[in-house]
Design an enzyme around this catalytic site. Sequence first.
Site, PDB file in Angstrom:
ATOM      1  N   PRO A 348     -16.624  72.764 -32.120  1.00 40.63           N
ATOM      2  CA  PRO A 348     -15.563  72.602 -31.206  1.00 40.63           C
ATOM      3  C   PRO A 348     -15.199  74.070 -30.693  1.00 40.63           C
ATOM      4  O   PRO A 348     -14.493  74.888 -31.264  1.00 40.63           O
ATOM      5  CB  PRO A 348     -14.252  71.901 -31.978  1.00 40.63           C
ATOM      6  CG  PRO A 348     -14.577  72.328 -33.341  1.00 40.63           C
ATOM      7  CD  PRO A 348     -16.320  72.523 -33.530  1.00 40.63           C
ATOM      8  N   ASP A 522     -15.438  79.190 -32.536  1.00 46.09           N
ATOM      9  CA  ASP A 522     -15.213  77.924 -33.351  1.00 46.09           C
ATOM     10  C   ASP A 522     -13.951  77.673 -33.872  1.00 46.09           C
ATOM     11  O   ASP A 522     -13.501  78.332 -34.723  1.00 46.09           O
ATOM     12  CB  ASP A 522     -16.480  77.968 -34.690  1.00 46.09           C
ATOM     13  CG  ASP A 522     -16.613  76.735 -35.122  1.00 46.09           C
ATOM     14  OD1 ASP A 522     -15.525  75.831 -34.904  1.00 46.09           O
ATOM     15  OD2 ASP A 522     -17.456  76.525 -35.812  1.00 46.09           O
ATOM     16  N   HIS A 523     -13.423  76.771 -33.275  1.00 49.47           N
ATOM     17  CA  HIS A 523     -11.838  76.231 -33.530  1.00 49.47           C
ATOM     18  C   HIS A 523     -11.705  75.925 -34.956  1.00 49.47           C
ATOM     19  O   HIS A 523     -10.695  75.876 -35.406  1.00 49.47           O
ATOM     20  CB  HIS A 523     -11.375  75.484 -32.494  1.00 49.47           C
ATOM     21  CG  HIS A 523      -9.967  75.673 -32.284  1.00 49.47           C
ATOM     22  ND1 HIS A 523      -9.153  76.158 -32.973  1.00 49.47           N
ATOM     23  CD2 HIS A 523      -9.072  75.312 -31.160  1.00 49.47           C
ATOM     24  CE1 HIS A 523      -8.004  76.130 -32.436  1.00 49.47           C
ATOM     25  NE2 HIS A 523      -8.030  75.739 -31.188  1.00 49.47           N
ATOM     26  N   ARG A 524     -12.738  75.453 -35.506  1.00 47.98           N
ATOM     27  CA  ARG A 524     -12.487  75.091 -36.712  1.00 47.98           C
ATOM     28  C   ARG A 524     -12.253  76.136 -37.759  1.00 47.98           C
ATOM     29  O   ARG A 524     -11.650  76.119 -38.938  1.00 47.98           O
ATOM     30  CB  ARG A 524     -13.788  74.572 -37.304  1.00 47.98           C
ATOM     31  CG  ARG A 524     -14.185  73.010 -36.875  1.00 47.98           C
ATOM     32  CD  ARG A 524     -15.525  72.581 -37.258  1.00 47.98           C
ATOM     33  NE  ARG A 524     -16.692  73.377 -36.638  1.00 47.98           N
ATOM     34  CZ  ARG A 524     -17.879  73.253 -37.074  1.00 47.98           C
ATOM     35  NH1 ARG A 524     -18.369  72.119 -37.709  1.00 47.98           N
ATOM     36  NH2 ARG A 524     -18.878  74.107 -36.673  1.00 47.98           N
TER      37      ARG A 524
END
Length: 550
Positions: A348, A522-524
């Site tokens: 993401p 990476d939005h995680r």
Amino acid sequence: MALVEVKVPDIGDFDEVAVIELMVKVGDTVKVEQSLITVESDKASMEIPSSTAGVVKELRVKLGDKVKEGSVVLMVEASGDAAVAPAAADAAPAVASASAAAAPVLVAAASSANGPIEVHVPDIGDFKDVAVIEIFVKPGDAIKMEQSLITVESDKAAMEIPSSAAGVLKELKVKIGDKVNIGDLLAILEGSIAAATTAVTSASAALSVASPASVSTPAVAPALSTAVLSAPAHNPGAATLGLPHASPSVRKFARELGVPLEEVKGNGPKGRITQDDVQAFTKSVMAGATQTKAQAAKAPAGGDGAALGLIPWPKIDFAKFGPIERKEMGRIKKISGANLLRNAIMIPAVTNHDDADITELEAFRVATNKENEKSGVKVTMLAFLIKACVAALKKYPEFNSSLDGDALVYKNYWHIGFAADTPNGLMVPVIKDADKKGILQISQEMGELAKKARDGKLSPAEMTGATFTISSLGGIGGKYFTPIINAPEVAILGVCKSTHEPVWDGKQFVPRLMLPLSLTWDHRVIDGAAAARFNAYLGQILGDFRRVLL
Ligand code: CAO
């Protein structure tokens, strides 16, 4: 415990053969019949087994040595009398009696025969009920004399059975898994055997009489009870078929792992595929760095979307609309395409854009290059960016981490990859320990690595281990873009061409050199606020490089 000499046994017709592989080293514990070395003549390769169990104390041969019957291979500290093979009184593995007759006896075959020719299993010595494990030919193939037809394998050895006649293959009488014995019908050829005066051993001569022309394949091997014979190393037929050059045990190993040997690059002598090559290939496939042909066929770079439950990729006959030319993509493009697709789909990713004021930095870079003109090292903006990124990565360590399940792995080293455009496609060489290197050293290394990348000479070590990547299109142009994260990294910085822009200094607009930055993350792992802070900090450093020292 006694030291026992392990010697080369009676290897039949093989005289003065070269050692091409050492399969044990000093300190190894070997079992009776364990393969010790591989020797190779111009016709075949053969693994020489141990006649004694124990610990290897000394190797008496090295790669390239020529050995023959009786040559001492190694000294073993025997683990007990029982460990010595019964036939090893003189340390030579038992040789089946058939080997006495192994020297081919030329039997006059029909000087010319057209029509069906039966090819039978020749005298293969002690091999009984051996399984067919490989078939190299198919009906319709033009078969040459001595071309390998099948491989058979017992629990001790593998052997390729060559054709004794030339002709077109009409029918194969065996399939994978069949058990065969001396005299069994292997194949029916059609054609002339005029040139194929049949070499058969006396032991198999009886098999060669069949109507209208029955030919048993030449006895390819002295019937060694324990030595392992592999394909004739330079079998012309095999070469035509492009068969991989590997010993039987390596073939077996590859088969057990499901490794397509023909796709493995051999690094042994004469391009021979070794067990290490098969292991390295397997690791590379598991790491996603290599794709087998079967994988590539299943998952074309475009992807068919089926695995994601998407509608199929449009299949268009472009030729309907105008002339076309179809060109297979290069290996690197295919591999990087598959990686990019995975990373684009699985991460993401969000991209933040920002500008850094590099007016002073660029002036400093230009001045430094003038001063260092004679040194041959050109300081590049990318080198400053690498150094600035290391400082930002140290301040915001999650950008230098990787996801491992539910955990984050923080790396206490700063290896920075940089995308390099090459004729073969995109490569990412890595500047290792960029935190410990100065701008000049980084510039120099970058120049060398970029050249190697363009020449296709980067080693795997020079392309692995990056903790963060920079993709610079600054030398080309553009404003901003959205680079794809190079997994398992969690962020990537895209850089475009700097331009002079009017910037408000509180009183007036002044011309400043502005560098467009695009940070994909990476939005995680990273939040938007952290990404904005990372970019802002990077901008501050690039605006005043003295901050790196703080
Ligand atoms: N702004 C303005 N000018 C820039 C600049 C920037 N951000 N970055 C470089 N330049 C200038 C350089 O100063 C140089 O000018 P001079 O020749 O006048 O000194 C010129 O552009 C060419 O630089 P370069 O590209 O040769 O050198 P580099 O250090 O910037 O880059 C490398 C090296 C290997 C990264 C580059 O050659 C390359 O391959 N870039 C493409 C990377 C890529 O494809 N990225 C996309 C990946 S995503 O698909």
